[in-house]
Design a protein around this motif. Structure first.
Motif, PDB file in Angstrom:
ATOM      1  N   LEU A   1       8.934   7.099  -5.489  1.00  0.00           N
ATOM      2  CA  LEU A   1       8.689   8.048  -4.405  1.00  0.00           C
ATOM      3  C   LEU A   1       9.553   7.685  -3.203  1.00  0.00           C
ATOM      4  CD1 LEU A   1       4.785   8.083  -4.623  1.00  0.00           C
ATOM      5  CD2 LEU A   1       6.347   9.830  -5.484  1.00  0.00           C
ATOM      6  N   GLU A   2       9.929   8.732  -2.443  1.00  0.00           N
ATOM      7  CA  GLU A   2      10.737   8.482  -1.246  1.00  0.00           C
ATOM      8  C   GLU A   2      10.116   9.155  -0.045  1.00  0.00           C
ATOM      9  OE1 GLU A   2      14.771   9.607  -1.571  1.00  0.00           O
ATOM     10  OE2 GLU A   2      15.138   8.281  -3.277  1.00  0.00           O
TER      11      GLU A   2
ATOM     12  N   LEU B   1       0.822  -1.210   0.000  1.00  0.00           N
ATOM     13  CA  LEU B   1       0.000   0.000   0.000  1.00  0.00           C
ATOM     14  C   LEU B   1       0.854   1.259   0.000  1.00  0.00           C
ATOM     15  CD1 LEU B   1      -2.856   1.391   0.466  1.00  0.00           C
ATOM     16  CD2 LEU B   1      -2.268   1.328   2.894  1.00  0.00           C
ATOM     17  N   VAL B   2       1.896   1.255   0.835  1.00  0.00           N
ATOM     18  CA  VAL B   2       2.659   2.479   1.060  1.00  0.00           C
ATOM     19  C   VAL B   2       3.648   2.753  -0.076  1.00  0.00           C
ATOM     20  CG1 VAL B   2       4.300   3.584   2.654  1.00  0.00           C
ATOM     21  CG2 VAL B   2       2.348   2.319   3.552  1.00  0.00           C
ATOM     22  N   ASN B   3       4.237   1.701  -0.618  1.00  0.00           N
ATOM     23  CA  ASN B   3       5.230   1.909  -1.677  1.00  0.00           C
ATOM     24  C   ASN B   3       4.578   1.938  -3.059  1.00  0.00           C
ATOM     25  OD1 ASN B   3       7.520   2.125   0.013  1.00  0.00           O
ATOM     26  ND2 ASN B   3       7.233  -0.051   0.454  1.00  0.00           N
ATOM     27  N   ASP B   4       5.171   2.688  -3.943  1.00  0.00           N
ATOM     28  CA  ASP B   4       4.539   2.892  -5.251  1.00  0.00           C
ATOM     29  C   ASP B   4       4.841   1.797  -6.248  1.00  0.00           C
ATOM     30  OD1 ASP B   4       7.011   4.251  -7.025  1.00  0.00           O
ATOM     31  OD2 ASP B   4       7.137   4.437  -4.865  1.00  0.00           O
TER      32      ASP B   4
END
Ligand SMILES: Nc1nc2c(ncn2[C@@H]2O[C@H](COP(=O)(O)OP(=O)(O)OP(=O)(O)O)[C@@H](O)[C@H]2O)c(=O)[nH]1
Length: 392
Positions: free
Chosen positions: A388-389, A380-383
């Protein structure tokens, strides 16, 4: 029977409160000592009959008086950590004046479900009197976590106590009732049944002498051997003769004493059947129960030895057990004749098996979700392309 009662958690405290009210109303003097224990301050403050000095808040350093939120492992941990406070609150209890301890708890929650068995273990270490628990099962619509809590607490209570008397909320739920209104009625039912049972071993001051009185040792002997118990109850109203009405309970026979005696016998045995085959606090198969106790309560002229003896024999046939005790509990001013049946050492209980099945499913589901949780959150959090960082 004189009891030291410990109401643990919200349900436990409320039922203990009701027992104290019952005692005052009936003058039965069953509760020789009352202690309410909880991790939630608000629940303790809501009690009406338990004296303030007999309320113990545990786990304050961990949960700040807000309860353990249905986490019964945490409930057990905080009980163990603060056990000295609970046990020292019991120091004032004159152990020689009590016949047994009774821990009351809802098994579906966290505090009483986890903490109750911990207190049982410590009481058993210190005192020689038996330690019983009155454990409340959650209703089946309460959900997985409550069922899982109850299944684990049930196992632990059985191991740590001399007998677990079970009351199943599921069996007493009325559709359409508010939770609060429902619980009040259920708690009254619990206290009426168990109050009559435990009151049986106590002869009233200046009360009537029973033909064959039930002594507290008979309750203790029926519960000894451990395991799980259930209680049945049936009653019939008697119309007072002094109002000029004939008694419904004795029939309309009037003058003929022998006919009255025969009718009384029949009615007594019919009440025993209704109590045994009707709604039990924990539904279970009566055949195969290890021990039984039959108590007939009411004004003594409405009780008769023959009826009780026949009822007792009938219980022996139904249970297949030769260890069925029986006797009466004369209550001069009672407006009804009641039959209370204690079935101890129940083994064939579909409700417990079904509860365990749901609990296993809930446990598997919780474990599965926990295992997948890190991975799913990562997704969910990582693209996905790491474009993105985070900020820092
Ligand atoms: N018969 C009855 N059951 C109740 C009552 N209140 C709660 N319950 C049952 O008890 C379970 C929850 O136990 P509680 O006593 O509220 O929980 P607790 O021990 O205070 O623990 P936490 O609230 O988790 O800290 C519920 O799942 C209900 O099945 C009540 O007044 N009467």
């Amino acid at each position: 029977m004189k009891l030291a009662m410990i109401g643990y958690g919200q349900a436990g405290g409320k039922i203990l409160d009701k027992f104290l009210e019952y005692d005052q109303r009936h003058g039965s003097n069953i509760v020789r000592a009352a202690l309410a224990v909880n991790t939630a301050k608000a629940d303790l403050m809501g009690l009406q009959h338990v004296p303030e000095e007999n309320r113990v808040l545990v786990g304050q350093s961990r949960v700040k008086g807000h309860g353990v939120g249905a986490d019964n492992e945490l409930g057990a941990e905080v009980a163990e950590e603060d056990i000295d406070e609970v046990m020292s609150a019991m120091d004032d209890v004159p152990a020689h004046e009590v016949d047994a301890f009774l821990i009351i708890a809802g098994m579906g929650g966290g505090s009483g479900s986890g903490g109750g068995p911990v207190v049982a273990r410590h009481l058993k270490r210190i005192y020689t009197e038996p330690v019983y628990a009155l454990g409340v099962l959650p209703s089946s619509d309460e959900g997985g976590i409550y069922t899982l809590n109850a299944a684990r607490s049930f196992q632990t209570f059985v191991r740590e106590t001399d007998n677990l008397l079970v009351f199943d909320n599921d069996n007493w739920r009325n559709a359409g009732e508010s939770m609060q209104g429902g619980y009040d009625a259920i708690n009254q039912e619990i206290v009426d049944r168990f109050g009559l049972l435990f009151g049986a071993g106590e002869v009233e001051h200046g009360g009537e002498v029973a033909e064959s009185v039930v002594d507290s040792s008979e309750i203790i002997n029926t519960l000894s051997g451990g395991g799980v118990s259930t209680v049945g109850y049936a009653s019939e109203t008697i119309e007072r003769e002094d109002t000029g009405l004939l008694s419904r309970f004795r029939g309309n026979g009037g003058g003929d004493d022998s006919l009255d005696a025969a009718q009384t016998t029949n009615r007594v045995t019919s009440l025993v059947r209704k109590a045994t085959l009707g709604r039990l606090t924990l539904p279970c198969e009566v055949n195969g129960v290890e021990r039984g106790l039959l108590v007939m309560a009411g004004p003594s002229k409405y009780l008769n030895r023959k009826g009780i003896e026949r009822g007792r024999k009938w219980m022996e046939e139904q249970t297949g057990s030769m260890e069925v005790r029986g006797g009466d509990y004369p209550l001069r001013s009672a407006g009804e004749v009641s039959s209370i049946v204690l079935l101890s050492g129940v083994t064939d209980c579909a409700r417990i098996k079904q509860l365990q099945q749901v609990a296993i499913e809930a446990q598997d589901n919780i474990d599965e979700i926990r295992d997948e949780s890190d991975h799913n959150l990562d997704n969910l959090v990582n693209d996905g392309q790491d474009e993105l960082e985070p900020l820092f």
